[in-house]
Design a protein around this motif. Structure first.
Motif, PDB file in Angstrom:
ATOM      1  N   GLN A   1       3.313   6.768   7.343  1.00 36.82           N
ATOM      2  CA  GLN A   1       3.037   7.406   6.491  1.00 36.82           C
ATOM      3  C   GLN A   1       4.043   8.652   6.558  1.00 36.82           C
ATOM      4  O   GLN A   1       4.066  10.113   6.849  1.00 36.82           O
TER       5      GLN A   1
ATOM      6  N   ASP B   1       2.613   4.965  -5.150  1.00 40.37           N
ATOM      7  CA  ASP B   1       0.677   4.718  -5.539  1.00 40.37           C
ATOM      8  C   ASP B   1       0.409   5.690  -4.669  1.00 40.37           C
ATOM      9  O   ASP B   1      -0.972   7.174  -5.013  1.00 40.37           O
ATOM     10  N   ALA B   2       0.802   5.488  -3.236  1.00 35.15           N
ATOM     11  CA  ALA B   2      -0.190   6.192  -2.179  1.00 35.15           C
ATOM     12  C   ALA B   2       0.826   7.526  -2.131  1.00 35.15           C
ATOM     13  O   ALA B   2       0.187   8.559  -0.902  1.00 35.15           O
TER      14      ALA B   2
ATOM     15  N   SER C   1       2.712   0.759  -4.623  1.00 33.36           N
ATOM     16  CA  SER C   1       2.133   0.930  -3.286  1.00 33.36           C
ATOM     17  C   SER C   1       1.654   1.479  -2.794  1.00 33.36           C
ATOM     18  O   SER C   1       1.470   2.592  -2.511  1.00 33.36           O
ATOM     19  N   VAL C   2       3.800   1.763  -2.356  1.00 37.58           N
ATOM     20  CA  VAL C   2       3.671   3.070  -1.674  1.00 37.58           C
ATOM     21  C   VAL C   2       3.981   4.189  -2.662  1.00 37.58           C
ATOM     22  O   VAL C   2       3.580   5.277  -2.106  1.00 37.58           O
TER      23      VAL C   2
ATOM     24  N   LEU D   1       2.832   1.580   5.045  1.00 37.21           N
ATOM     25  CA  LEU D   1       1.920   3.379   4.834  1.00 37.21           C
ATOM     26  C   LEU D   1       1.306   3.246   6.112  1.00 37.21           C
ATOM     27  O   LEU D   1       1.465   4.914   6.039  1.00 37.21           O
TER      28      LEU D   1
ATOM     29  N   GLU E   1       2.413  -2.898   4.379  1.00 41.13           N
ATOM     30  CA  GLU E   1       1.269  -1.950   5.041  1.00 41.13           C
ATOM     31  C   GLU E   1       1.745  -0.974   6.352  1.00 41.13           C
ATOM     32  O   GLU E   1       1.204  -0.045   6.705  1.00 41.13           O
TER      33      GLU E   1
END
Length: 350
Positions: free
Chosen positions: A145, A168-169, A165-166, A142, A139
């Motif tokens: 950034q 996918d972001a 998840s990173v 992410l 988290e």
């Protein structure tokens, strides 16, 4: 000190027991594994380079011999990646990569690192975020950034892609498995520099490596009486070392010596009995976590009195960071090793 030992031990155990799988912070390909598709591709490229020149110098539409500034489309593990044109915010979860980035002058662009990197990279800012490489806070990553994240396999021992998840972001996650050969270490440096848009500077770091390697090799190939060497990564009772298929073994051979464990492969646990019976001429150690004076500890070991290296006082400490982090600084360890094994032959090595 004990915490640092646990991390380093995990790093070397990973090097010996895992193959190229997952994403994390200090990955190694097992020397016992057959070459992967990536390894085969690198070998093919190296053979082509021997005939046509280095990959950095290419003929472009604008002229000959210009540096190829195209960003990599695959990371060092063979995963497809899309590197942003401009990289202004970096997370590095591998100390070896952090050192490369700092030596490229990018410390001010590093917004987060693993908890071990600061002890190897003094250039980092005091407010840089730190993550546990074994359990990074995704988290927070992410929220930071970053334009790119450099990782290897210490963060994903289970084999799962914890950075899914990173990815996918839309954040570029570049995996650099810990290399087992000097040539692959060079490629790691080039790859890192290419990702951040500094191919020329990366090529310079590699050129400096090659200059030292060539100088050592020129002397080493003329040494006829080869000394035998035991390199201790960790001391007794948990003696740990390496055989063939490891860049440190390559370095011993370049110097003109012979690894007493060259009949084995990869990173290995060694019994005290087998180490004593190998009777090395020289013992090197990079232990900086279990003993304040590792050389004195080795010289004073019970049962080692008749080992040639101990009997003759041929025991030396080799800088832990330079020898254990696979990047361009391994040549610093190479010089230390050369002078420790053959002090007269390498007296003029700077």
């Amino acid at each position: 000190m004990k915490k640092r030992w646990s991390v380093l031990a995990a790093l070397f155990l990973t090097a010996g027991l895992t193959a190229c799988a997952g994403t994390g912070a200090e990955q190694t390909q097992s020397a016992a594994e057959p070459p992967s598709a990536v390894e085969t591709e690198v070998q093919t490229e190296n053979q082509a380079e021997a005939q046509t020149g280095t990959p950095e110098e290419t003929v472009s539409a604008s002229g000959e011999g210009e540096m190829d500034t195209a960003k990599p489309q695959e990371d060092r593990a063979g995963n497809p990646i899309t590197v942003p044109e401009e990289v202004n915010s970096i997370i590095s979860l591998a100390p070896a990569t952090t050192q490369i980035l700092c030596d490229l002058g990018l410390a001010d662009k590093i917004v987060a690192v693993d908890t071990n990197s600061p002890q190897y990279a003094e250039e980092l800012t005091e407010d840089v975020m730190q993550f546990d490489m074994m359990e990074p806070d995704l988290e927070q990553i992410l929220n930071a950034q970053p334009d790119i994240i450099f990782v290897s396999n210490m963060s994903s021992q289970g084999g799962d892609d914890i950075f899914k998840s990173v990815r996918d972001a839309g954040i570029c996650v570049a995996e650099i498995p810990t290399s087992n050969s000097i040539e692959d270490v060079k490629e790691d440096v080039r790859f890192t520099a290419d990702c951040v848009g500094m191919p020329e500077e990366g090529a310079e770091l590699v050129a400096d490596m090659e200059k030292v390697i060539d100088e050592v090799s020129a002397i080493g190939q003329n040494i006829e009486e080869k000394k035998t060497v035991l390199f201790e990564i960790s001391p007794v009772p948990y003696l740990y070392s390496f055989g063939t298929g490891v860049y440190l073994n390559e370095m011993i051979e370049l110097i003109g010596a012979q690894n007493v464990l060259a009949d084995q492969e990869g990173w290995i646990s060694v019994t005290e009995e087998s180490a004593v019976s190998a009777d090395p001429d020289v013992i090197l150690t990079s232990d900086n976590f279990s003993n304040e004076d590792p050389v004195t500890e080795i010289l004073g070991r019970t049962g080692w009195e008749n080992v040639t290296a101990v009997k003759n006082g041929q025991v030396a400490y080799i800088d832990n960071a330079a020898s254990s982090l696979p990047n361009h600084h391994i040549v610093d360890a190479l010089k230390e090793m050369a002078k420790a094994i053959y002090p007269e032959e390498y007296a003029g090595l700077e």
